[in-house]
Design a protein around this motif. Structure first.
Motif, short mmCIF file in Angstrom:
data_model
loop_
_atom_site.label_atom_id
_atom_site.label_comp_id
_atom_site.label_asym_id
_atom_site.label_seq_id
_atom_site.Cartn_x
_atom_site.Cartn_y
_atom_site.Cartn_z
N PRO A 143 37.36 33.36 43.60
CA PRO A 143 37.16 31.92 43.38
C PRO A 143 37.52 31.44 41.98
CG PRO A 143 35.05 33.06 43.41
CD PRO A 143 36.08 34.07 43.80
N GLU A 144 37.62 32.35 41.01
CA GLU A 144 37.90 31.93 39.65
C GLU A 144 39.39 31.99 39.31
OE1 GLU A 144 33.85 32.92 37.18
OE2 GLU A 144 35.22 34.59 37.54
N HIS A 145 40.12 32.92 39.93
CA HIS A 145 41.54 33.09 39.59
C HIS A 145 42.49 32.90 40.77
CE1 HIS A 145 41.30 34.50 35.37
NE2 HIS A 145 40.09 34.91 35.73
N ALA A 146 41.94 32.71 41.97
CA ALA A 146 42.75 32.44 43.16
C ALA A 146 43.77 33.55 43.44
CB ALA A 146 43.45 31.08 43.06
N VAL A 147 43.41 34.78 43.13
CA VAL A 147 44.19 35.95 43.52
C VAL A 147 43.28 36.82 44.39
CG1 VAL A 147 45.59 35.89 41.42
CG2 VAL A 147 43.50 37.30 41.48
N PRO A 148 43.84 37.75 45.15
CA PRO A 148 42.95 38.61 45.94
C PRO A 148 41.91 39.31 45.06
CG PRO A 148 45.22 38.88 46.66
CD PRO A 148 45.27 38.02 45.43
N VAL A 149 40.70 39.43 45.57
CA VAL A 149 39.62 40.03 44.77
C VAL A 149 39.96 41.46 44.38
CG1 VAL A 149 37.82 38.52 45.69
CG2 VAL A 149 38.34 40.68 46.87
N LEU A 150 40.73 42.14 45.21
CA LEU A 150 41.13 43.50 44.87
C LEU A 150 42.03 43.51 43.63
CD1 LEU A 150 41.00 46.47 46.20
CD2 LEU A 150 43.39 46.03 46.76
N GLU A 151 42.95 42.56 43.56
CA GLU A 151 43.87 42.52 42.42
C GLU A 151 43.15 42.19 41.13
OE1 GLU A 151 47.01 43.58 42.37
OE2 GLU A 151 46.42 44.21 44.38
N ARG A 152 42.13 41.35 41.19
CA ARG A 152 41.38 41.03 39.98
C ARG A 152 40.62 42.26 39.49
NH1 ARG A 152 36.65 37.23 38.12
NH2 ARG A 152 37.32 37.16 35.96
N THR A 153 40.01 43.00 40.41
CA THR A 153 39.31 44.23 40.02
C THR A 153 40.29 45.25 39.45
OG1 THR A 153 37.62 43.85 41.71
CG2 THR A 153 37.86 46.10 40.89
N ARG A 154 41.45 45.36 40.06
CA ARG A 154 42.48 46.28 39.56
C ARG A 154 42.92 45.88 38.15
NH1 ARG A 154 48.16 46.52 40.24
NH2 ARG A 154 48.97 48.66 40.26
N TYR A 231 30.43 33.36 44.42
CA TYR A 231 30.56 34.79 44.69
C TYR A 231 29.60 35.25 45.78
CZ TYR A 231 34.02 35.48 41.10
OH TYR A 231 35.19 35.43 40.39
N VAL A 232 28.50 34.51 45.96
CA VAL A 232 27.65 34.80 47.13
C VAL A 232 28.44 34.55 48.40
CG1 VAL A 232 25.59 34.07 48.39
CG2 VAL A 232 25.48 34.34 45.92
N ALA A 233 29.19 33.44 48.42
CA ALA A 233 30.02 33.14 49.58
C ALA A 233 31.09 34.21 49.78
CB ALA A 233 30.66 31.76 49.42
N LYS A 234 31.69 34.68 48.67
CA LYS A 234 32.72 35.71 48.79
C LYS A 234 32.14 37.04 49.27
CE LYS A 234 36.16 33.18 47.87
NZ LYS A 234 37.19 32.91 48.91
N ALA A 235 30.93 37.35 48.83
CA ALA A 235 30.28 38.57 49.32
C ALA A 235 30.06 38.50 50.83
CB ALA A 235 28.96 38.80 48.60
N ALA A 236 29.67 37.31 51.32
CA ALA A 236 29.51 37.13 52.76
C ALA A 236 30.84 37.30 53.47
CB ALA A 236 28.92 35.76 53.06
N GLU A 237 31.91 36.77 52.86
CA GLU A 237 33.23 36.87 53.49
C GLU A 237 33.74 38.30 53.52
OE1 GLU A 237 37.71 34.91 53.07
OE2 GLU A 237 36.05 34.17 51.82
N VAL A 238 33.62 39.01 52.39
CA VAL A 238 34.09 40.39 52.34
C VAL A 238 33.31 41.27 53.32
CG1 VAL A 238 34.20 42.46 50.90
CG2 VAL A 238 35.02 40.28 50.00
#
Length: 440
Positions: A143-154, A231-238
């Motif tokens: 939600p902060e960078h509009a890239v896949p969450v995996l890519e941000r963690t990477r 990020y609560v919403a993203k946790a629900a989505e993931v």
């Protein structure tokens, strides 16, 4: 300064209340996806566990809406709100022990969350589920960078890691998930029952100073933890995607080559650990022999030279090395055989046999005898350390014997773990042969 503490304890027995919701599978009701988060807290618990519990409830609400519209999952979904987690994983442990036989037969996977704050996708668990986590992580946008969450963690790993970590991350598109120790409700499912498990949440950008205190309030969370609850919403989505992909897959998305890669890495670490201990013993011997420690000490301060360390023998790693090498080869062969079988098409009995093998494979990495001195912990690949709290020890029976300098026990555990891996490898080879020769 003297501080006087007066402690008061309440030792009365109290009931704990697990809340369990079940949506029966329409096609495979005796295969369960178990999804959990605890609902008890120290004081307010807005971050731990309410944020994770809200994510789980949002996920369950969405699946409930699908059910009202006529959707039925292929496999049974079991949603759980555990009680008594903070005093000692009580609710989840009692439930898992009570339903032990049924879980061993029916459970496909256990998915856990604990808390959610702003930041990065955080995933740890059974490495057979690593590829699935990566696939889902590429399908959900940060939600902060509009890239896949995996890519941000990477990207965070590349920016903040050491040279070795940067090289590994730049060389592979997939992330390696972490190993699970303890500290949340995945513990009884993974380490006692032997169910493939994940702990998936978000965090890393909040300064988590309010942990387990009265300051872990809704006001604090809304201001600092996850303003906007994005990020609560993203946790629900993931986690919702993980749950439904496991539920709806015709062939379960477990990949045994990832398990084999992780075990091979852990075995290499044991060899390196033994070499480090040997070098430390030899260096201590030299420092004592040439009196360097005494001469370097401040004569005006009390100093007692440390004792010599015992000699570190060359351990009998050959059985483990052979078992791991054959396991890696068998896992790669299985993945090739499965891909070919899926491509040609599986009939119902073949598919059912393959899925049963996959959903029960994690049990093959457990031992009924458990770990030395800790028989409740049955998993031989992942366990919390005896003295590390939540921290994980991989290949724990061997690793802790080495760390405690119990060399005979280390050799004995090498033989036992090697035999366990050999048995698991043999089962893989049998299933690979069945896939390659369905009429045989």
């Amino acid at each position: 300064t003297r501080v006087r503490l007066k402690l008061q304890f309440d030792w009365r027995l109290q009931p704990v209340h697990d809340v369990i919701a079940v949506l029966p599978g329409g096609e495979l009701p005796d295969e369960w996806i178990v999804r959990g988060n605890h609902h008890d807290a120290w004081v307010n618990g807005a971050t731990d566990p309410v944020s994770g519990m809200v994510a789980l409830l949002a996920e369950a609400k969405a699946i409930g809406a699908l059910a009202k519209a006529g959707f039925r999952p292929r496999r049974t979904l079991v949603y759980a709100a555990w009680d008594g987690e903070e005093p000692g994983l009580l609710g989840s442990t009692e439930w898992a022990e009570t339903h032990l036989a049924e879980l061993r037969e029916k459970a496909v996977a256990y998915l856990n969350t604990g808390s959610v704050t702003r930041g990065f996708l955080q995933a740890a668990g059974s490495h057979s589920l690593e590829r699935l986590v990566n696939e889902v992580g590429r399908s959900v946008l940060d939600p902060e960078h509009a890239v896949p969450v995996l890519e941000r963690t990477r990207a965070a790993g590349i920016a903040n890691g050491d040279d070795k970590e940067r090289e590994r991350l730049r060389g592979k598109s997939d992330l390696r998930i972490g190993a699970l120790g303890s500290g949340s409700d995945f513990t009884p499912f993974l380490q006692h029952v032997g169910i493939a498990s994940l702990n998936v949440d978000f965090g890393g950008e909040e300064q988590y100073g309010q942990y387990h205190s009265i300051y872990d309030s809704i006001a604090h969370y809304a201001r600092f933890g996850d303003p906007g609850f994005d990020y609560v919403a993203k946790a629900a989505e993931v986690n919702g995607r993980l749950t439904l992909r496991l539920s709806e897959a015709e062939v379960l998305p477990f990949t045994l080559d990832r398990t084999a890669e992780a075990i091979a890495d852990y075995a290499t670490e044991l060899d390196e650990l033994t070499d480090e201990l040997r070098q430390a013993s030899e260096e201590r011997e030299r420092l004592l022999a040439d009196n360097s420690l005494v001469l370097a000490a401040d004569p005006q301060q009390t100093f007692v030279a440390p004792p010599a360390l015992d000699r570190v023998p060359f351990l009998e790693f050959a059985p483990l090395q052979n078992a791991v090498a054959l396991f890696v080869k068998a896992a790669a062969g299985f993945e090739a055989a499965r891909s070919a079988a899926v491509e040609r098409g599986l009939d119902t009995p073949e598919r059912n046999a393959l899925n049963r093998f996959l959903r029960t494979f994690e049990r093959r990495l457990t031992s009924d005898a458990g770990l030395p001195g800790r028989p409740w912990y049955r998993h031989q690949i992942y366990a919390p350390g005896q003295y590390t709290g939540y921290g994980v020890k991989t290949l724990p029976a061997i690793r802790e014997a080495i760390e405690l300098r119990r060399w005979d026990e280390a050799n004995a555990q090498i033989r036992q773990v090697s035999a366990l891996l050999d048995a698991a490898r043999a089962a893989i080879e049998v299933m690979s042969a069945k896939l390659a020769n369905p009429g045989a």
